[in-house]
Scaffold this motif. Structure first.
Motif, PDB file in Angstrom:
ATOM      1  N   PHE A  15       0.841  -1.188   0.000  1.00  0.00           N
ATOM      2  CA  PHE A  15       0.000   0.000   0.000  1.00  0.00           C
ATOM      3  C   PHE A  15       0.880   1.243   0.000  1.00  0.00           C
ATOM      4  O   PHE A  15       1.962   1.259   0.565  1.00  0.00           O
ATOM      5  N   ILE A  16       0.401   2.250  -0.707  1.00  0.00           N
ATOM      6  CA  ILE A  16       1.128   3.503  -0.884  1.00  0.00           C
ATOM      7  C   ILE A  16       0.286   4.614  -0.275  1.00  0.00           C
ATOM      8  O   ILE A  16      -0.933   4.644  -0.443  1.00  0.00           O
ATOM      9  N   GLU A  18      -0.418   8.852   0.718  1.00  0.00           N
ATOM     10  CA  GLU A  18      -0.436  10.175   0.097  1.00  0.00           C
ATOM     11  C   GLU A  18       0.932  10.860   0.169  1.00  0.00           C
ATOM     12  O   GLU A  18       1.306  11.611  -0.735  1.00  0.00           O
ATOM     13  N   SER A  19       1.695  10.574   1.209  1.00  0.00           N
ATOM     14  CA  SER A  19       3.018  11.190   1.353  1.00  0.00           C
ATOM     15  C   SER A  19       4.064  10.541   0.448  1.00  0.00           C
ATOM     16  O   SER A  19       5.194  11.017   0.361  1.00  0.00           O
ATOM     17  N   GLY A  20       3.705   9.423  -0.204  1.00  0.00           N
ATOM     18  CA  GLY A  20       4.637   8.734  -1.092  1.00  0.00           C
ATOM     19  C   GLY A  20       5.325   7.534  -0.466  1.00  0.00           C
ATOM     20  O   GLY A  20       6.124   6.872  -1.117  1.00  0.00           O
ATOM     21  N   SER A  21       5.028   7.231   0.793  1.00  0.00           N
ATOM     22  CA  SER A  21       5.630   6.053   1.424  1.00  0.00           C
ATOM     23  C   SER A  21       5.020   4.783   0.843  1.00  0.00           C
ATOM     24  O   SER A  21       3.831   4.721   0.558  1.00  0.00           O
ATOM     25  N   CYS A  22       5.864   3.780   0.674  1.00  0.00           N
ATOM     26  CA  CYS A  22       5.435   2.481   0.163  1.00  0.00           C
ATOM     27  C   CYS A  22       5.630   1.449   1.276  1.00  0.00           C
ATOM     28  O   CYS A  22       6.733   1.275   1.790  1.00  0.00           O
ATOM     29  N   TYR A  23       4.542   0.794   1.659  1.00  0.00           N
ATOM     30  CA  TYR A  23       4.568  -0.218   2.713  1.00  0.00           C
ATOM     31  C   TYR A  23       4.300  -1.591   2.115  1.00  0.00           C
ATOM     32  O   TYR A  23       3.450  -1.734   1.237  1.00  0.00           O
ATOM     33  N   LEU A  60      -6.961  -0.119   8.039  1.00  0.00           N
ATOM     34  CA  LEU A  60      -6.187   0.022   6.808  1.00  0.00           C
ATOM     35  C   LEU A  60      -7.149  -0.018   5.638  1.00  0.00           C
ATOM     36  O   LEU A  60      -7.644  -1.077   5.255  1.00  0.00           O
ATOM     37  N   ALA A  61      -7.456   1.173   5.082  1.00  0.00           N
ATOM     38  CA  ALA A  61      -8.412   1.271   3.981  1.00  0.00           C
ATOM     39  C   ALA A  61      -8.032   2.432   3.078  1.00  0.00           C
ATOM     40  O   ALA A  61      -7.494   3.454   3.535  1.00  0.00           O
ATOM     41  N   ILE A  62      -8.329   2.279   1.797  1.00  0.00           N
ATOM     42  CA  ILE A  62      -8.105   3.350   0.821  1.00  0.00           C
ATOM     43  C   ILE A  62      -8.904   4.579   1.250  1.00  0.00           C
ATOM     44  O   ILE A  62     -10.043   4.480   1.682  1.00  0.00           O
ATOM     45  N   GLY A  63      -8.268   5.750   1.116  1.00  0.00           N
ATOM     46  CA  GLY A  63      -8.931   7.010   1.428  1.00  0.00           C
ATOM     47  C   GLY A  63      -8.859   7.400   2.889  1.00  0.00           C
ATOM     48  O   GLY A  63      -9.415   8.425   3.286  1.00  0.00           O
ATOM     49  N   GLN A  64      -8.154   6.579   3.712  1.00  0.00           N
ATOM     50  CA  GLN A  64      -8.047   6.872   5.139  1.00  0.00           C
ATOM     51  C   GLN A  64      -6.632   6.544   5.616  1.00  0.00           C
ATOM     52  O   GLN A  64      -5.952   5.705   5.019  1.00  0.00           O
ATOM     53  N   PRO A  65      -6.198   7.191   6.695  1.00  0.00           N
ATOM     54  CA  PRO A  65      -4.886   6.845   7.246  1.00  0.00           C
ATOM     55  C   PRO A  65      -4.890   5.414   7.781  1.00  0.00           C
ATOM     56  O   PRO A  65      -5.913   4.934   8.262  1.00  0.00           O
ATOM     57  N   ALA A  66      -3.753   4.747   7.676  1.00  0.00           N
ATOM     58  CA  ALA A  66      -3.613   3.411   8.258  1.00  0.00           C
ATOM     59  C   ALA A  66      -3.213   3.558   9.717  1.00  0.00           C
ATOM     60  O   ALA A  66      -2.485   4.479  10.091  1.00  0.00           O
ATOM     61  N   THR A  83      -0.205   6.325   9.455  1.00  0.00           N
ATOM     62  CA  THR A  83       0.308   6.799   8.176  1.00  0.00           C
ATOM     63  C   THR A  83      -0.552   7.949   7.652  1.00  0.00           C
ATOM     64  O   THR A  83      -1.624   8.216   8.173  1.00  0.00           O
ATOM     65  N   SER A  84      -0.082   8.562   6.579  1.00  0.00           N
ATOM     66  CA  SER A  84      -0.952   9.482   5.854  1.00  0.00           C
ATOM     67  C   SER A  84      -1.976   8.631   5.094  1.00  0.00           C
ATOM     68  O   SER A  84      -1.942   7.403   5.132  1.00  0.00           O
ATOM     69  N   THR A  85      -2.877   9.259   4.395  1.00  0.00           N
ATOM     70  CA  THR A  85      -3.969   8.572   3.702  1.00  0.00           C
ATOM     71  C   THR A  85      -3.452   7.526   2.715  1.00  0.00           C
ATOM     72  O   THR A  85      -2.561   7.809   1.913  1.00  0.00           O
TER      73      THR A  85
END
Length: 94
Positions: A15-16, A18-23, A60-66, A83-85
């Motif tokens: 999952f990626i 909004e800040s650009g982090s890749c988990y 952990l869902a799209i459109g929301q912070p993890a 995380t960010s969104t």
């Protein structure tokens, strides 16, 4: 795919945010969960580029912070990774 939770199947997920982090979140056959963060030129977080045991996926869902409950580092309070969104997520075959 729009969310991952504690009951998700054994798989490797990316999952990626909004800040650009890749988990990379790996759920093994025994339902143990491991998180790795590729920092991609973002500020460093504890144990970036190393596997961290995830005690629970809180959200952990799209459109929301993890929100992830991580292993404790020594003695002390709980460790939460916020995380960010989340903007993208997909499965990667194990």
């Amino acid at each position: 795919m729009d969310h991952i939770n504690n009951e998700s199947k054994a798989e490797k997920y990316v999952f990626i945010t909004e800040s650009g982090s890749c988990y990379i979140l790996t759920i093994d056959r025994d339902q143990a969960k491991w998180l790795e963060r590729d920092n991609l030129n973002q500020p460093m977080l504890r144990r970036d580029n190393q596997k961290i045991y995830v005690q629970a996926i809180i959200h952990l869902a799209i459109g929301q912070p993890a929100l992830l409950f991580l292993e404790l580092l020594g003695q002390g309070n709980v460790t939460i990774r916020n995380t960010s969104t989340a903007v993208q997520m997909h499965e990667v075959q194990l």
